[in-house]
Scaffold this active site. Structure first.
Site, PDB file in Angstrom:
ATOM      1  N   CYS A   1     -25.695  25.216 -67.984  1.00 50.03           N
ATOM      2  CA  CYS A   1     -26.725  26.276 -67.961  1.00 50.03           C
ATOM      3  C   CYS A   1     -26.223  27.560 -67.317  1.00 50.03           C
ATOM      4  CB  CYS A   1     -27.963  25.798 -67.225  1.00 50.03           C
ATOM      5  SG  CYS A   1     -28.645  24.330 -67.945  1.00 50.03           S
TER       6      CYS A   1
ATOM      7  N   HIS B   1     -32.398  31.444 -64.646  1.00 49.09           N
ATOM      8  CA  HIS B   1     -32.329  30.389 -65.657  1.00 49.09           C
ATOM      9  C   HIS B   1     -33.719  29.765 -65.789  1.00 49.09           C
ATOM     10  CE1 HIS B   1     -31.289  27.072 -68.033  1.00 49.09           C
ATOM     11  NE2 HIS B   1     -31.261  26.172 -67.060  1.00 49.09           N
TER      12      HIS B   1
ATOM     13  N   ASN C   1     -36.167  25.068 -71.748  1.00 50.27           N
ATOM     14  CA  ASN C   1     -34.837  25.274 -71.175  1.00 50.27           C
ATOM     15  C   ASN C   1     -33.809  25.270 -72.311  1.00 50.27           C
ATOM     16  OD1 ASN C   1     -32.334  24.947 -69.961  1.00 50.27           O
ATOM     17  ND2 ASN C   1     -32.999  23.368 -68.520  1.00 50.27           N
TER      18      ASN C   1
HETATM   19  N1  ACO Z   1     -45.075  13.284 -69.011  1.00 57.30           N
HETATM   20  C1  ACO Z   1     -45.818  12.597 -68.116  1.00 57.30           C
HETATM   21  N2  ACO Z   1     -45.289  12.051 -67.017  1.00 57.30           N
HETATM   22  C2  ACO Z   1     -43.971  12.190 -66.809  1.00 57.30           C
HETATM   23  C3  ACO Z   1     -43.150  12.903 -67.691  1.00 57.30           C
HETATM   24  C4  ACO Z   1     -43.744  13.451 -68.831  1.00 57.30           C
HETATM   25  N3  ACO Z   1     -43.058  14.140 -69.747  1.00 57.30           N
HETATM   26  N4  ACO Z   1     -41.881  12.889 -67.225  1.00 57.30           N
HETATM   27  C5  ACO Z   1     -41.907  12.208 -66.069  1.00 57.30           C
HETATM   28  N5  ACO Z   1     -43.165  11.776 -65.821  1.00 57.30           N
HETATM   29  C6  ACO Z   1     -43.646  11.007 -64.670  1.00 57.30           C
HETATM   30  C7  ACO Z   1     -42.562  10.181 -64.026  1.00 57.30           C
HETATM   31  O1  ACO Z   1     -42.415   8.937 -64.679  1.00 57.30           O
HETATM   32  C8  ACO Z   1     -43.100  10.017 -62.636  1.00 57.30           C
HETATM   33  O2  ACO Z   1     -44.079   9.014 -62.645  1.00 57.30           O
HETATM   34  P1  ACO Z   1     -44.198   7.978 -61.407  1.00 57.30           P
HETATM   35  O3  ACO Z   1     -44.520   8.832 -60.214  1.00 57.30           O
HETATM   36  O4  ACO Z   1     -45.276   7.071 -61.848  1.00 57.30           O
HETATM   37  O5  ACO Z   1     -42.841   7.337 -61.309  1.00 57.30           O
HETATM   38  C9  ACO Z   1     -43.816  11.352 -62.378  1.00 57.30           C
HETATM   39  O6  ACO Z   1     -44.067  11.917 -63.671  1.00 57.30           O
HETATM   40  C10 ACO Z   1     -43.020  12.331 -61.533  1.00 57.30           C
HETATM   41  O7  ACO Z   1     -41.681  12.366 -62.047  1.00 57.30           O
HETATM   42  P2  ACO Z   1     -40.592  13.315 -61.419  1.00 57.30           P
HETATM   43  O8  ACO Z   1     -39.303  13.133 -62.150  1.00 57.30           O
HETATM   44  O9  ACO Z   1     -40.585  13.149 -59.930  1.00 57.30           O
HETATM   45  O10 ACO Z   1     -41.239  14.726 -61.783  1.00 57.30           O
HETATM   46  P3  ACO Z   1     -40.838  16.139 -61.256  1.00 57.30           P
HETATM   47  O11 ACO Z   1     -42.001  16.760 -60.626  1.00 57.30           O
HETATM   48  O12 ACO Z   1     -39.547  16.131 -60.499  1.00 57.30           O
HETATM   49  O13 ACO Z   1     -40.576  16.929 -62.630  1.00 57.30           O
HETATM   50  C11 ACO Z   1     -38.723  17.695 -63.944  1.00 57.30           C
HETATM   51  C12 ACO Z   1     -39.564  16.483 -63.496  1.00 57.30           C
HETATM   52  C13 ACO Z   1     -39.614  18.615 -64.711  1.00 57.30           C
HETATM   53  C14 ACO Z   1     -37.581  17.191 -64.797  1.00 57.30           C
HETATM   54  C15 ACO Z   1     -38.158  18.422 -62.690  1.00 57.30           C
HETATM   55  O14 ACO Z   1     -37.626  17.483 -61.806  1.00 57.30           O
HETATM   56  C16 ACO Z   1     -37.103  19.454 -63.001  1.00 57.30           C
HETATM   57  O15 ACO Z   1     -37.386  20.489 -63.564  1.00 57.30           O
HETATM   58  N6  ACO Z   1     -35.849  19.247 -62.534  1.00 57.30           N
HETATM   59  C17 ACO Z   1     -34.784  20.236 -62.545  1.00 57.30           C
HETATM   60  C18 ACO Z   1     -34.242  20.531 -63.896  1.00 57.30           C
HETATM   61  C19 ACO Z   1     -33.063  21.474 -63.783  1.00 57.30           C
HETATM   62  O16 ACO Z   1     -33.076  22.474 -63.093  1.00 57.30           O
HETATM   63  N7  ACO Z   1     -31.953  21.146 -64.445  1.00 57.30           N
HETATM   64  C20 ACO Z   1     -30.744  21.937 -64.285  1.00 57.30           C
HETATM   65  C21 ACO Z   1     -30.520  22.817 -65.418  1.00 57.30           C
HETATM   66  S1  ACO Z   1     -30.629  21.974 -66.974  1.00 57.30           S
HETATM   67  C22 ACO Z   1     -29.013  21.848 -67.662  1.00 57.30           C
HETATM   68  O17 ACO Z   1     -28.001  22.079 -67.025  1.00 57.30           O
HETATM   69  C23 ACO Z   1     -28.925  21.329 -69.097  1.00 57.30           C
END
Ligand code: ACO
Length: 327
Positions: free
Chosen positions: A114, A254, A284
């Site tokens: 990214c 980003h 993204n």
């Molecule tokens: N729909 C509904 N529920 C979901 C979904 C979904 N699509 N995805 C995950 N959940 C659930 C999980 O199972 C979890 O449930 P549980 O508590 O019962 O176990 C709950 O939601 C919380 O999951 P988390 O993974 O803790 O959710 P979080 O708030 O962290 O959000 C996300 C996830 C959006 C992926 C976030 O962590 C994020 O944006 N991370 C950073 C991404 C990033 O910056 N990447 C780097 C660049 S990308 C690249 O280089 C290609």
């Protein structure tokens, strides 16, 4: 001899026509529009149908060249930032070169996930400052849908396809790229990766059955490091430029998650009206995110002559970086 700066003299972008909304995803995996919107800020994303990365990159490039009034045969170098090349080799930059007829250009692809657009700007900047090249085309494009696991709700809601392109040329005016800061930490390589398909784990029936050709991410852990690293990247790039956070007119982060964007802006003390956001429409797009956001910020007049823009990104590797531009 007068000091030379590298300026962006033309921009282009292209996203595929097909729109995948959160409502569409509700029919594909166990998710909801409410969860995706609240946790990420994404409402819809674009996906290729038959187009390849080269197709997206070619359209964006032709627009950037037209915008800069540069003929393709005058290009000295083409850099394509991507994690989703058309194939392992030849490089996508060579494929784009053929499409646009840039027969005098050297070509290579650059992999910094990214953060790739900012890494590529850093490389192009050096070629301009050293006097090696005069006309450089930097493209950041991704077909992330090709490595997305459409059965994994934790990742498939996040990504989209698209490409942005810029033409970079020298100027003796004090404008253009003022600073570039790049960072990386390979200790986090396992947090965000595509395990199979490379030489470590070549494609086999087993890797396909285990869905190892798809992107895997430890989202929650990545989130926390992204906020810290993007904040630091901005601070370092601003300090190298001798520019304070208050002087930034437009922050282009980003577009990985609206909550990351808000946290970074808050940490820097940059008000939200100065932060460019288009994650709601595209999700993204990895390295294409900053390139497309830059294009749209210019098109919407958020960046214009004299504006100070700060570009920041974070991605797999982990990699991170910042670039300050005086328009
Ligand atoms: N729909 C509904 N529920 C979901 C979904 C979904 N699509 N995805 C995950 N959940 C659930 C999980 O199972 C979890 O449930 P549980 O508590 O019962 O176990 C709950 O939601 C919380 O999951 P988390 O993974 O803790 O959710 P979080 O708030 O962290 O959000 C996300 C996830 C959006 C992926 C976030 O962590 C994020 O944006 N991370 C950073 C991404 C990033 O910056 N990447 C780097 C660049 S990308 C690249 O280089 C290609």
């Amino acid at each position: 001899m007068r000091k030379v700066y590298a300026q962006i003299s033309g921009l282009g972008m292209y996203v595929p026509a097909r729109v995948l909304t959160n409502a569409d995803l509700e029919r594909m995996v166990d998710t909801s529009d409410a969860w995706i919107t609240q946790r990420t800020g994404i409402k819809e994303r674009r996906l290729v149908e038959k187009e390849t990365l080269t197709d997206l990159a070619t359209i964006a490039s032709k627009q950037a060249l037209e915008n800069a009034k540069v003929r393709s045969e005058d290009l000295d170098l083409i850099i394509v930032s991507t994690t989703t090349p058309d194939m392992q080799f030849p490089s996508t930059s060579c494929l784009v070169q053929k499409e646009i007829g840039a027969k005098n250009a050297a070509c290579f692809d650059l992999a910094a996930a990214c953060t790739g657009f900012i890494y590529a700007l850093g490389v192009a900047n050096q070629f301009i400052l050293s006097g090696t090249y005069k006309n450089i085309l930097v493209i950041a494009g991704e077909v992330l849908s090709s490595i997305t696991d459409w059965k994994d709700r934790s990742t498939c809601v996040l990504f989209g396809d698209g490409a942005g392109a810029v033409v970079i040329q020298p100027t003796t005016e004090k404008r253009g790229i003022i600073s570039v800061y790049l960072g990386a930490d390979g200790n986090f390589a396992d947090f965000l990766k595509v395990p199979a398909g490379g030489s470590r784990l070549p494609a086999s029936k087993e890797t396909v059955e285990k869905r190892q050709h798809f992107l895997k991410m430890k989202g929650n852990e990545t989130f926390k490091i992204a906020v810290r690293a993007m904040g630091e990247a901005a601070e370092k790039a601003l300090s190298l430029a001798g520019v304070s956070a208050e002087e930034v007119d437009c922050l282009i982060p980003h577009q990985a998650n609206i909550r990351i964007i808000h946290s970074v802006a808050k940490r820097l003390g940059i008000s939200e009206d100065k932060v460019f956001v288009n994650i709601d429409r595209y999700g993204n797009m990895s390295s294409a995110s900053v390139a497309v956001a830059l294009y749209e910020a210019v098109e919407q007049g958020r960046i214009r002559e004299g504006t100070i823009a700060a570009l920041i990104a974070f991605g797999s590797g982990f990699t991170w970086g910042g670039c300050v531009i005086r328009w």
